[in-house]
Design a protein around this motif. Structure first.
Motif, PDB file in Angstrom:
ATOM      1  N   TYR A  37       0.851  -1.197   0.000  1.00 54.76           N
ATOM      2  CA  TYR A  37       0.000   0.000   0.000  1.00 54.76           C
ATOM      3  C   TYR A  37       0.883   1.242   0.000  1.00 54.76           C
ATOM      4  CZ  TYR A  37      -3.615   3.387   1.052  1.00 54.76           C
ATOM      5  OH  TYR A  37      -4.452   4.460   0.982  1.00 54.76           O
ATOM      6  N   GLY A  38       0.438   2.251  -0.737  1.00 53.94           N
ATOM      7  CA  GLY A  38       1.118   3.540  -0.733  1.00 53.94           C
ATOM      8  C   GLY A  38       2.544   3.498  -1.234  1.00 53.94           C
ATOM      9  N   GLY A  39       2.822   2.643  -2.231  1.00 60.05           N
ATOM     10  CA  GLY A  39       4.162   2.578  -2.787  1.00 60.05           C
ATOM     11  C   GLY A  39       5.147   1.804  -1.946  1.00 60.05           C
ATOM     12  N   LYS A  40       4.679   1.068  -0.927  1.00 60.49           N
ATOM     13  CA  LYS A  40       5.558   0.280  -0.071  1.00 60.49           C
ATOM     14  C   LYS A  40       4.969  -1.106   0.142  1.00 60.49           C
ATOM     15  CE  LYS A  40       7.548   4.202   2.436  1.00 60.49           C
ATOM     16  NZ  LYS A  40       7.824   4.794   3.769  1.00 60.49           N
ATOM     17  N   SER A  41       5.868  -2.075   0.349  1.00 59.35           N
ATOM     18  CA  SER A  41       5.445  -3.454   0.586  1.00 59.35           C
ATOM     19  C   SER A  41       5.986  -3.946   1.918  1.00 59.35           C
ATOM     20  CB  SER A  41       5.940  -4.372  -0.533  1.00 59.35           C
ATOM     21  OG  SER A  41       5.230  -4.136  -1.722  1.00 59.35           O
ATOM     22  N   GLU A  42       5.183  -4.738   2.584  1.00 56.71           N
ATOM     23  CA  GLU A  42       5.612  -5.375   3.821  1.00 56.71           C
ATOM     24  C   GLU A  42       6.436  -6.617   3.476  1.00 56.71           C
ATOM     25  OE1 GLU A  42       3.578  -7.348   7.821  1.00 56.71           O
ATOM     26  OE2 GLU A  42       2.494  -7.240   5.914  1.00 56.71           O
ATOM     27  N   VAL A  43       7.616  -6.754   4.099  1.00 63.36           N
ATOM     28  CA  VAL A  43       8.477  -7.915   3.885  1.00 63.36           C
ATOM     29  C   VAL A  43       8.284  -8.869   5.052  1.00 63.36           C
ATOM     30  CG1 VAL A  43      10.831  -8.733   3.610  1.00 63.36           C
ATOM     31  CG2 VAL A  43      10.139  -6.582   2.562  1.00 63.36           C
ATOM     32  N   ILE A  44       7.786 -10.067   4.750  1.00 61.53           N
ATOM     33  CA  ILE A  44       7.509 -11.052   5.793  1.00 61.53           C
ATOM     34  C   ILE A  44       8.779 -11.789   6.195  1.00 61.53           C
ATOM     35  CG2 ILE A  44       6.184 -13.128   6.330  1.00 61.53           C
ATOM     36  CD1 ILE A  44       4.016 -12.120   4.460  1.00 61.53           C
ATOM     37  N   SER A  45       9.632 -12.071   5.223  1.00 68.38           N
ATOM     38  CA  SER A  45      10.882 -12.765   5.534  1.00 68.38           C
ATOM     39  C   SER A  45      11.947 -12.364   4.523  1.00 68.38           C
ATOM     40  CB  SER A  45      10.681 -14.283   5.502  1.00 68.38           C
ATOM     41  OG  SER A  45      10.301 -14.712   4.205  1.00 68.38           O
ATOM     42  N   GLY A  46      13.215 -12.502   4.939  1.00 71.21           N
ATOM     43  CA  GLY A  46      14.343 -12.191   4.057  1.00 71.21           C
ATOM     44  C   GLY A  46      15.151 -11.005   4.515  1.00 71.21           C
ATOM     45  N   LEU A  47      14.554 -10.090   5.282  1.00 74.72           N
ATOM     46  CA  LEU A  47      15.256  -8.923   5.801  1.00 74.72           C
ATOM     47  C   LEU A  47      14.984  -8.805   7.298  1.00 74.72           C
ATOM     48  CD1 LEU A  47      14.448  -6.280   3.007  1.00 74.72           C
ATOM     49  CD2 LEU A  47      16.587  -7.557   3.308  1.00 74.72           C
ATOM     50  N   LYS A  48      15.969  -8.320   8.035  1.00 75.02           N
ATOM     51  CA  LYS A  48      15.826  -8.167   9.483  1.00 75.02           C
ATOM     52  C   LYS A  48      15.800  -6.718   9.922  1.00 75.02           C
ATOM     53  CE  LYS A  48      18.168 -12.543  10.470  1.00 75.02           C
ATOM     54  NZ  LYS A  48      19.310 -13.186  11.178  1.00 75.02           N
ATOM     55  N   GLY A  49      16.262  -5.829   9.075  1.00 75.29           N
ATOM     56  CA  GLY A  49      16.374  -4.427   9.449  1.00 75.29           C
ATOM     57  C   GLY A  49      17.832  -4.031   9.558  1.00 75.29           C
ATOM     58  N   GLY A  50      18.140  -2.817   9.139  1.00 70.87           N
ATOM     59  CA  GLY A  50      19.504  -2.325   9.167  1.00 70.87           C
ATOM     60  C   GLY A  50      20.235  -2.489   7.853  1.00 70.87           C
ATOM     61  N   GLU A  51      19.693  -3.283   6.925  1.00 75.43           N
ATOM     62  CA  GLU A  51      20.351  -3.467   5.631  1.00 75.43           C
ATOM     63  C   GLU A  51      20.231  -2.215   4.772  1.00 75.43           C
ATOM     64  OE1 GLU A  51      18.487  -7.508   6.756  1.00 75.43           O
ATOM     65  OE2 GLU A  51      17.911  -5.401   6.789  1.00 75.43           O
ATOM     66  N   GLN A  52      21.258  -2.003   3.947  1.00 77.06           N
ATOM     67  CA  GLN A  52      21.224  -0.937   2.941  1.00 77.06           C
ATOM     68  C   GLN A  52      20.790  -1.571   1.635  1.00 77.06           C
ATOM     69  OE1 GLN A  52      21.614   2.347   4.817  1.00 77.06           O
ATOM     70  NE2 GLN A  52      22.412   2.647   2.766  1.00 77.06           N
ATOM     71  N   ILE A  53      19.566  -1.291   1.188  1.00 79.54           N
ATOM     72  CA  ILE A  53      19.072  -1.893  -0.047  1.00 79.54           C
ATOM     73  C   ILE A  53      19.051  -0.860  -1.162  1.00 79.54           C
ATOM     74  CG2 ILE A  53      17.693  -3.607   1.170  1.00 79.54           C
ATOM     75  CD1 ILE A  53      15.217  -1.892   0.537  1.00 79.54           C
ATOM     76  N   VAL A  54      19.235  -1.348  -2.372  1.00 81.37           N
ATOM     77  CA  VAL A  54      19.271  -0.477  -3.551  1.00 81.37           C
ATOM     78  C   VAL A  54      17.849  -0.145  -3.966  1.00 81.37           C
ATOM     79  CG1 VAL A  54      20.001  -0.264  -5.945  1.00 81.37           C
ATOM     80  CG2 VAL A  54      21.450  -1.469  -4.304  1.00 81.37           C
ATOM     81  N   THR A  55      17.586   1.135  -4.202  1.00 78.90           N
ATOM     82  CA  THR A  55      16.270   1.575  -4.674  1.00 78.90           C
ATOM     83  C   THR A  55      16.379   2.029  -6.138  1.00 78.90           C
ATOM     84  OG1 THR A  55      16.721   3.745  -3.673  1.00 78.90           O
ATOM     85  CG2 THR A  55      15.401   2.191  -2.394  1.00 78.90           C
ATOM     86  N   GLU A  56      16.886   3.223  -6.352  1.00 76.77           N
ATOM     87  CA  GLU A  56      17.083   3.696  -7.724  1.00 76.77           C
ATOM     88  C   GLU A  56      18.237   2.942  -8.373  1.00 76.77           C
ATOM     89  OE1 GLU A  56      15.155   5.777  -9.239  1.00 76.77           O
ATOM     90  OE2 GLU A  56      13.917   6.244  -7.478  1.00 76.77           O
ATOM     91  N   GLY A  57      17.964   2.359  -9.544  1.00 78.04           N
ATOM     92  CA  GLY A  57      18.990   1.604 -10.250  1.00 78.04           C
ATOM     93  C   GLY A  57      18.972   0.124  -9.967  1.00 78.04           C
ATOM     94  N   ALA A  58      18.024  -0.354  -9.159  1.00 76.46           N
ATOM     95  CA  ALA A  58      17.987  -1.768  -8.802  1.00 76.46           C
ATOM     96  C   ALA A  58      17.731  -2.663 -10.007  1.00 76.46           C
ATOM     97  CB  ALA A  58      16.916  -2.000  -7.740  1.00 76.46           C
TER      98      ALA A  58
END
Length: 368
Positions: A331-352
């Protein structure tokens, strides 16, 4: 014997000193140059690929746990609680117009007068008869009080008086049918009447629309699949784009019956007074149907998809690492991640979408 050996050595030395064929030498060098060109081209391509990996520009964001709420968006419109069209109750010709579009009117106010001269004349004639009946009754009553005359004469005079009083009252009511009267207080929103126009009761274009803009509500139809999610008293967010306004309000009415045609039920939300709100404006009703605290939420542009999974790229010391994830609500341009990430990671947005696992990254912008 020795002479023969010396002769052979001289002939061999002469053969070695013979000039080499230039055409053959040119062909040999050309062949060598072609082979070198192939090797040079291969090395240039390898070096160019490495340089392109190094030059990939991306933006990143830090994954942080937070609250996530999923909303159901329903399309509705603003309606006036009091929105009526007033008509005359009898056919006739307009002789007076007392209001115009935009005027504020009060309940019971006369807006239009039709020709009721015939009814007025009948009232005048009946009133004359009523005056005579009142006089006759009063005299007959005085005589009856003095025990003069008969009871029948007294009752006949009384009956005639009462009948004429009712007749006058009926004629007045008939005469009032030749008027258009405001049934509510509000503003004249639409009026296309002219002097001399002949009106017919209930005919389209023969009425005056009155709207009370101080008493507005939002109406919407809700699919039956949300019947258990939306009830009277629930908090909802109402967005009115044309008025550039949004409010947190309560559902003031939720129908209990599902419409068999549309398979939906109606809801209403009462609006506070606001001059920017007008009937028939479009409104969006947002109802929260799912909420979770400390949820991992990532932007949609960070999520990539393959035939078998969804994944993101994590920036690990300037190198892209592919990380598969499982997605929940969006919703609102964002998705809930149920598994795979714990928090604190630097993920690529633009250019992914332009990188692969193991590519080197150059971060131009990093958001927390």
């Amino acid at each position: 014997m020795k002479k023969l050996i010396y002769l052979s050595a001289i002939l061999a030395l002469a053969a070695c000193n013979k000039p080499k064929d230039k055409a053959a030498e040119l062909a040999d060098l050309t062949k060598q140059r072609a082979a070198l060109d192939v090797k040079i081209d291969s090395l240039q391509k390898q070096l160019g690929k490495k340089d392109s990996v190094k030059s990939i520009d991306v933006s990143t964001t830090t994954v942080t746990p937070g609250n996530f709420t999923n909303y159901v968006d329903l399309q509705g419109h603003i309606d006036a609680q009091d929105n009526v069209t007033a008509y005359s109750l009898a056919p006739g010709t307009i002789v007076n117009l007392y209001v115009k579009a935009g005027d504020h009117v009060n309940r019971g106010q006369v807006l239009v007068q039709l020709d009721n001269s015939v009814q007025i004349q009948s009232i005048a004639q009946t009133k004359a008869q009523l005056d005579l009946a009142q006089t006759t009754f009063q005299r007959q009553k005085n005589l009856w009080d003095q025990k003069i005359g008969t009871e029948i004469q007294y009752l006949q005079a009384k009956s005639s008086l009462e009948a004429l009083e009712k007749q006058v009252e009926g004629l007045k009511q008939t005469a009032n049918m030749y008027r258009i009267i405001a049934p509510i207080s509000g503003t004249v929103d639409q009026m296309d009447l002219k002097l001399g126009q002949v009106l017919q009761p209930g005919q389209t274009g023969n009425g005056i629309r009155i709207v009370n803009a101080d008493n507005l509500k939002v109406k919407a139809d809700v699919p039956e699949s949300y019947a258990t999610d939306i009830n009277q008293g629930d908090n909802v967010k109402v967005v009115v784009p044309d008025a550039n306004d949004s409010l947190m309000l309560k559902v003031t009415f939720a129908a209990k019956v599902i419409d068999p045609g549309s398979r939906s039920f109606g809801i209403e939300i009462k609006l506070p007074q606001n001059k920017a709100f007008r009937p028939n404006m479009t409104a969006t009703i947002r109802v929260a149907d799912y909420s979770k605290k400390n949820s991992i939420v990532v932007p949609l542009n960070a999520i990539q998809h393959s035939d078998t999974s969804s994944f993101v790229f994590i920036d690990q010391n300037g190198v892209a690492k592919k990380q598969e994830i499982k997605i929940g609500n969006t919703y609102g341009g964002k998705s809930e991640v149920i598994s795979g990430l714990k928090g604190g990671e630097q993920i690529v947005t633009e250019g992914a979408s332009d990188i692969e696992d193991g590519d080197k990254l150059r971060v131009l912008n990093s958001a927390n």
